[in-house]
Design an enzyme around this catalytic site. Structure first.
Site, PDB file in Angstrom:
ATOM      1  N   ASP A   7       0.552 -10.751   1.400  1.00  0.00           N
ATOM      2  CA  ASP A   7       1.199 -10.223   2.701  1.00  0.00           C
ATOM      3  C   ASP A   7       1.631 -10.879   2.641  1.00  0.00           C
ATOM      4  O   ASP A   7       2.361 -11.203   4.203  1.00  0.00           O
ATOM      5  CB  ASP A   7       0.689  -8.858   2.243  1.00  0.00           C
ATOM      6  N   ARG A   8       0.164 -12.231   3.416  1.00  0.00           N
ATOM      7  CA  ARG A   8       0.536 -12.906   4.475  1.00  0.00           C
ATOM      8  C   ARG A   8       1.172 -14.443   3.429  1.00  0.00           C
ATOM      9  O   ARG A   8       1.722 -14.687   2.634  1.00  0.00           O
ATOM     10  CB  ARG A   8      -0.554 -13.184   5.411  1.00  0.00           C
TER      11      ARG A   8
ATOM     12  N   THR B 120      -7.760  -1.717  10.749  1.00  0.00           N
ATOM     13  CA  THR B 120      -6.484  -1.648  10.774  1.00  0.00           C
ATOM     14  C   THR B 120      -5.711  -2.073   9.763  1.00  0.00           C
ATOM     15  O   THR B 120      -4.640  -1.858   9.316  1.00  0.00           O
ATOM     16  CB  THR B 120      -6.092  -3.349  10.797  1.00  0.00           C
TER      17      THR B 120
ATOM     18  N   SER C 297      -7.993  -8.198   1.712  1.00  0.00           N
ATOM     19  CA  SER C 297      -6.738  -8.934   1.613  1.00  0.00           C
ATOM     20  C   SER C 297      -6.803 -10.924   2.644  1.00  0.00           C
ATOM     21  O   SER C 297      -7.659 -11.038   1.087  1.00  0.00           O
ATOM     22  CB  SER C 297      -6.160  -8.628   3.337  1.00  0.00           C
ATOM     23  N   HIS C 298      -7.401 -11.175   3.722  1.00  0.00           N
ATOM     24  CA  HIS C 298      -7.809 -12.662   3.939  1.00  0.00           C
ATOM     25  C   HIS C 298      -9.272 -12.578   3.664  1.00  0.00           C
ATOM     26  O   HIS C 298      -9.255 -13.311   3.994  1.00  0.00           O
ATOM     27  CB  HIS C 298      -6.829 -12.946   4.972  1.00  0.00           C
TER      28      HIS C 298
ATOM     29  N   LYS D 132      -6.913   0.776   0.674  1.00  0.00           N
ATOM     30  CA  LYS D 132      -6.181   1.475   0.984  1.00  0.00           C
ATOM     31  C   LYS D 132      -5.331   2.863   0.367  1.00  0.00           C
ATOM     32  O   LYS D 132      -5.047   2.324  -0.476  1.00  0.00           O
ATOM     33  CB  LYS D 132      -5.139   1.090   2.363  1.00  0.00           C
TER      34      LYS D 132
ATOM     35  N   GLU E 188       4.024 -10.174  12.502  1.00  0.00           N
ATOM     36  CA  GLU E 188       3.435  -9.926  13.399  1.00  0.00           C
ATOM     37  C   GLU E 188       2.955 -11.725  13.492  1.00  0.00           C
ATOM     38  O   GLU E 188       2.805 -12.702  12.204  1.00  0.00           O
ATOM     39  CB  GLU E 188       2.188  -9.463  12.535  1.00  0.00           C
ATOM     40  N   GLU E 189       1.806 -12.364  14.728  1.00  0.00           N
ATOM     41  CA  GLU E 189       1.852 -13.252  14.435  1.00  0.00           C
ATOM     42  C   GLU E 189       0.506 -13.794  14.012  1.00  0.00           C
ATOM     43  O   GLU E 189       0.665 -15.364  13.239  1.00  0.00           O
ATOM     44  CB  GLU E 189       0.428 -13.777  16.034  1.00  0.00           C
ATOM     45  N   SER E 190      -0.044 -12.800  12.506  1.00  0.00           N
ATOM     46  CA  SER E 190      -1.465 -13.244  11.959  1.00  0.00           C
ATOM     47  C   SER E 190      -0.551 -13.313  10.574  1.00  0.00           C
ATOM     48  O   SER E 190      -1.792 -13.048   9.430  1.00  0.00           O
ATOM     49  CB  SER E 190      -1.860 -12.333  11.600  1.00  0.00           C
TER      50      SER E 190
ATOM     51  N   ARG F 170     -12.356  -1.829   4.499  1.00  0.00           N
ATOM     52  CA  ARG F 170     -13.216  -2.974   4.481  1.00  0.00           C
ATOM     53  C   ARG F 170     -15.156  -2.965   4.234  1.00  0.00           C
ATOM     54  O   ARG F 170     -15.069  -3.183   5.573  1.00  0.00           O
ATOM     55  CB  ARG F 170     -12.532  -3.724   4.913  1.00  0.00           C
TER      56      ARG F 170
ATOM     57  N   ASP G 261      -1.814 -14.865   0.801  1.00  0.00           N
ATOM     58  CA  ASP G 261      -3.142 -14.327   1.227  1.00  0.00           C
ATOM     59  C   ASP G 261      -3.653 -14.245   0.320  1.00  0.00           C
ATOM     60  O   ASP G 261      -3.085 -14.490  -0.869  1.00  0.00           O
ATOM     61  CB  ASP G 261      -3.550 -13.881   2.596  1.00  0.00           C
TER      62      ASP G 261
ATOM     63  N   ASP H  36      -4.117 -11.106  -0.941  1.00  0.00           N
ATOM     64  CA  ASP H  36      -3.196  -9.599  -1.245  1.00  0.00           C
ATOM     65  C   ASP H  36      -1.646 -10.463  -1.139  1.00  0.00           C
ATOM     66  O   ASP H  36      -0.794  -8.998  -1.637  1.00  0.00           O
ATOM     67  CB  ASP H  36      -3.269  -8.598  -1.189  1.00  0.00           C
TER      68      ASP H  36
ATOM     69  N   THR I 132      -0.950  -3.369  16.332  1.00  0.00           N
ATOM     70  CA  THR I 132      -1.485  -4.010  15.079  1.00  0.00           C
ATOM     71  C   THR I 132      -1.493  -3.307  13.812  1.00  0.00           C
ATOM     72  O   THR I 132      -1.800  -2.434  14.313  1.00  0.00           O
ATOM     73  CB  THR I 132      -2.677  -5.086  15.744  1.00  0.00           C
TER      74      THR I 132
ATOM     75  N   ARG J   4     -10.679 -11.807  19.548  1.00  0.00           N
ATOM     76  CA  ARG J   4      -8.867 -13.324  19.256  1.00  0.00           C
ATOM     77  C   ARG J   4      -8.764 -12.851  20.677  1.00  0.00           C
ATOM     78  O   ARG J   4      -8.677 -11.131  21.279  1.00  0.00           O
ATOM     79  CB  ARG J   4      -7.586 -11.510  18.646  1.00  0.00           C
TER      80      ARG J   4
ATOM     81  N   LYS K 101       3.594  -5.824   4.777  1.00  0.00           N
ATOM     82  CA  LYS K 101       4.238  -7.524   4.797  1.00  0.00           C
ATOM     83  C   LYS K 101       4.702  -8.158   3.485  1.00  0.00           C
ATOM     84  O   LYS K 101       4.385  -7.736   2.751  1.00  0.00           O
ATOM     85  CB  LYS K 101       3.232  -8.057   6.054  1.00  0.00           C
TER      86      LYS K 101
HETATM   87  C1  VG1 Z   1      -5.486  -7.944  11.108  1.00  0.00           C
HETATM   88  C2  VG1 Z   1      -4.743  -8.779  11.576  1.00  0.00           C
HETATM   89  C3  VG1 Z   1      -3.282  -8.238  12.000  1.00  0.00           C
HETATM   90  C4  VG1 Z   1      -2.817  -7.714  10.447  1.00  0.00           C
HETATM   91  C5  VG1 Z   1      -4.155  -7.031   9.853  1.00  0.00           C
HETATM   92  C6  VG1 Z   1      -4.254  -6.940   8.347  1.00  0.00           C
HETATM   93  O1  VG1 Z   1      -5.936  -7.349  11.736  1.00  0.00           O
HETATM   94  O2  VG1 Z   1      -4.474  -9.916  13.069  1.00  0.00           O
HETATM   95  O3  VG1 Z   1      -1.728  -8.910  12.504  1.00  0.00           O
HETATM   96  O4  VG1 Z   1      -1.847  -6.231   9.972  1.00  0.00           O
HETATM   97  O5  VG1 Z   1      -5.087  -7.781   9.712  1.00  0.00           O
HETATM   98  O6  VG1 Z   1      -3.765  -8.061   7.550  1.00  0.00           O
HETATM   99  P1  VG1 Z   1      -6.986  -7.575  12.935  1.00  0.00           P
HETATM  100  O7  VG1 Z   1      -7.512  -6.241  13.681  1.00  0.00           O
HETATM  101  O8  VG1 Z   1      -8.353  -8.417  12.013  1.00  0.00           O
HETATM  102  O9  VG1 Z   1      -6.860  -8.402  13.885  1.00  0.00           O
HETATM  103  V1  VG1 Z   1      -3.829  -8.883   5.847  1.00  0.00           V
HETATM  104  O10 VG1 Z   1      -2.807 -10.335   5.529  1.00  0.00           O
HETATM  105  O11 VG1 Z   1      -5.706  -8.735   6.171  1.00  0.00           O
HETATM  106  O12 VG1 Z   1      -3.843  -6.911   4.557  1.00  0.00           O
HETATM  107 CO    CO Z   2      -2.859  -9.260   2.779  1.00  0.00          CO
END
Ligand code: VG1
Ligand code: CO
Length: 543
Positions: free
Chosen positions: A281-282, A18, A113-114, A126, A363-365, A22, A277, A279, A344, A496, A376
């Site tokens: 962006d959240r 996504t 990221s998270h 990336k 995004e909902e995330s 990773r 989070d 990095d 997504t 999910r 983001k």
């Molecule tokens: C998750 C979230 C998605 C987000 C992605 C990257 O992806 O659901 O909405 O864009 O993380 O966020 P997935 O494929 O695990 O559902 V970040 O802040 O980790 O770059």
């Molecule tokens: Co992030």
């Protein structure tokens, strides 16, 4: 200093998900693993000789080592200049900001990221293109294709570059400019928001708490919230970035941001709480004893955009990822602007923003952002809220409930089942697919299934098509159940489950989302045989 050509073999598993590639840190530490992927990026994107690049990461374990390798490979691959964040640090939105501001060919962002960090945690990488956004699928597919055929990579044999002092140095004929990680980003924020009004709010007895979760936003939050806006130093907690995020999971949600959640739901809670989070962006937004779902946050930002200096002209359109609730759709309808539904991942918003079709995306995330960059942006969302609060001078909860009273409430929740055996997760998805033909028209309690499908998307700008982006079960009254497998996990599979029901009746707006959605939760279990197939009684994380 000589360019070395190193013979290598493909790994076969370097498929970006996504958001980038990773894997466990230990995977990246294997000889040639990082180098193969970086060379595959360079081979796929075909930068002209002398091009410039931005490079930085979220500071997690292995960040510094990877930065040095990438610098030496960039020099060997003919780049003219690399702009690196001081000590190799750039938040994801700051990297996007810098790519755009200095009009570089693109950038490489090091982050998972998270995902947790540290020697046993995750690492990620990336490529972002010249618009500052994550590479679109056609580019990531090309990178993967190259990684499967790679036979050699190029790297210069040179000592490491010092990255602790801003300024320009040289590496085998390539310029390396160490830039301040915060200043360009802070300047952009000051151009979008009413800092004077926020400063006044913060000096009026309004109390805030920002949790940087020992991740990359600490220095950014200090510079902006404390130094520029007058918040107290203590208002930014866990502000010291650590390579393992202090052992935590740098994911700003009700489960993992527990320090902040305890404060915001405790006695004498501050008026506003937020977290970001790994990095940066959240974002998670909280009021006193009140949680704002990311989908509602997007809708509210859209509805109030004109209050904020950077958006007084109004917004061109909005976009949300498919699993994100339709709360923003209702706002778009009233504003009479287009609303796009994308798969997504932030990479799908780039074309819409570049074409001027949308201003805000979410995004909902816990991801919200606008066309000020192409990622983001956690602190941007926090500042947007503070700007709204500075003008409205109402509690967060009041603002959200008045929004619901006006537009109705899209009751929403996401249930994650982490680290499932891949076979069980795939089997569950296949099982639902096999029921596609029999589900429409079927009645479950109060709900009747209208249709179900695999979500697919055609980019309205370049016509590219993305298929199988999540399974949707749509009910007659607009309620939805969505199933998707995560594309960011590194261990097993993460399922999910996204649940949404529309509630126009104000008298029911106080209900807890899990209670309001209890029937939908049971229906999801019935349709997917969730408990039976996952062997789990409960999800790992509920947001
Ligand atoms: C998750 C979230 C998605 C987000 C992605 C990257 O992806 O659901 O909405 O864009 O993380 O966020 P997935 O494929 O695990 O559902 V970040 O802040 O980790 O770059
Ligand atoms: Co992030």
């Amino acid at each position: 200093m000589s360019i070395q050509t190193i013979i290598t073999q493909p790994f076969g598993d370097q498929k970006p998900g996504t958001s980038g590639l990773r894997k466990r840190v230990t995977m990246f530490q294997q000889p040639h693993y990082l180098e193969n992927f970086v060379q595959s990026i360079f081979d796929a994107v075909g930068a002209p000789a002398g091009a410039s690049l931005v490079l930085g990461g979220d500071g997690r374990f292995y960040n510094v080592e990877a930065i040095q390798v990438i610098l030496k490979m960039a020099a060997a691959n003919g780049f003219g200049k690399v702009l690196v964040g001081r000590n190799g640090i750039l938040s994801t939105p700051a990297a996007s900001c810098v790519i755009r501001k200095y009009q570089t060919f693109g950038g490489i962002i090091l982050s998972a990221s998270h995902n947790p960090g540290g020697p046993q945690g995750d690492f990620g990488i990336k490529f972002n293109t010249s618009n500052g956004g994550p590479a679109p699928e056609k580019v990531t597919e090309e990178i993967f294709a190259r990684s499967k055929q790679i036979t050699q990579y190029s790297i210069v044999d040179a000592p490491d570059v010092a990255l602790d002092v801003p300024g320009e140095t040289e590496l085998a004929g390539m310029k390396v400019e160490v830039i301040d990680s915060v200043s360009d980003y802070a300047e952009l924020m000051a151009s979008l928001f009413d800092f004077a009004a926020i400063r006044q709010l913060l000096s009026s007895g309004f109390r805030l708490k920002f949790d940087a979760m020992h991740a990359v936003t600490g220095p950014y939050a200090r510079a902006i919230l404390v130094d520029a806006l007058g918040a107290a130093p203590d208002d930014v907690m866990n502000a010291e970035p650590l390579p393992d995020f202090g052992g935590g999971h740098p994911d700003p949600n009700l489960t993992y941001a527990h320090d902040l959640v305890e404060i915001m739901y405790g006695d004498n809670a501050p008026d506003f709480g937020a977290a970001s989070d790994g990095d940066g962006d959240r974002n998670m937004i909280l009021g006193k004893h009140f949680f704002v779902t990311p989908s509602d946050s997007l809708a509210l930002i859209a509805a109030n955009a004109r209050l904020v200096p950077g958006y007084t002209q109004g917004i061109a359109g909005v976009a949300r990822s498919m699993p994100t609730s339709a709360a923003v759709d209702r706002v778009a309808e009233e504003l009479d602007i287009p609303c796009y539904e994308t798969p997504t991942g932030w990479k799908f918003f780039g074309n819409l923003m570049d074409a001027g079709k949308v201003t805000l995306c979410g995004e909902e995330s816990f991801g919200t952002g606008s066309n000020h960059v192409r990622e983001k942006d956690g602190l941007w969302a926090v500042l947007f809220w503070l700007n709204i609060l500075a003008i409205k001078r109402q509690p967060v909860e009041t603002i959200v409930k008045r929004h619901w009273a006006r537009f109705g409430r899209n009751v929403y929740s996401r249930h994650d089942y982490e680290e499932l055996p891949s076979d069980a997760a795939n089997g569950l998805i296949e099982h639902i697919r096999a029921s596609f033909a029999s589900l429409p028209g079927k009645v479950f309690g109060h709900y009747r299934v209208k249709e179900c499908d695999d979500f697919s998307y055609m980019d309205p700008v370049d016509g590219s098509i993305s298929q199988k982006q999540g399974i949707r079960i749509l009910f007659e009254d607009g309620s939805r159940i969505v199933f998707r497998l995560s594309g960011t996990g590194t261990e097993g599979a993460t399922l999910r489950l996204y649940l949404e029901a529309f509630e126009p009746d104000m008298s029911k707006h106080d209900l807890d989302a899990q209670d309001a959605l209890s029937e939908m939760i049971a229906i999801a279990d019935e349709i997917a045989e969730l408990k039976q197939r996952t062997g789990r009684e409960q999800p790992t994380v509920i947001t």
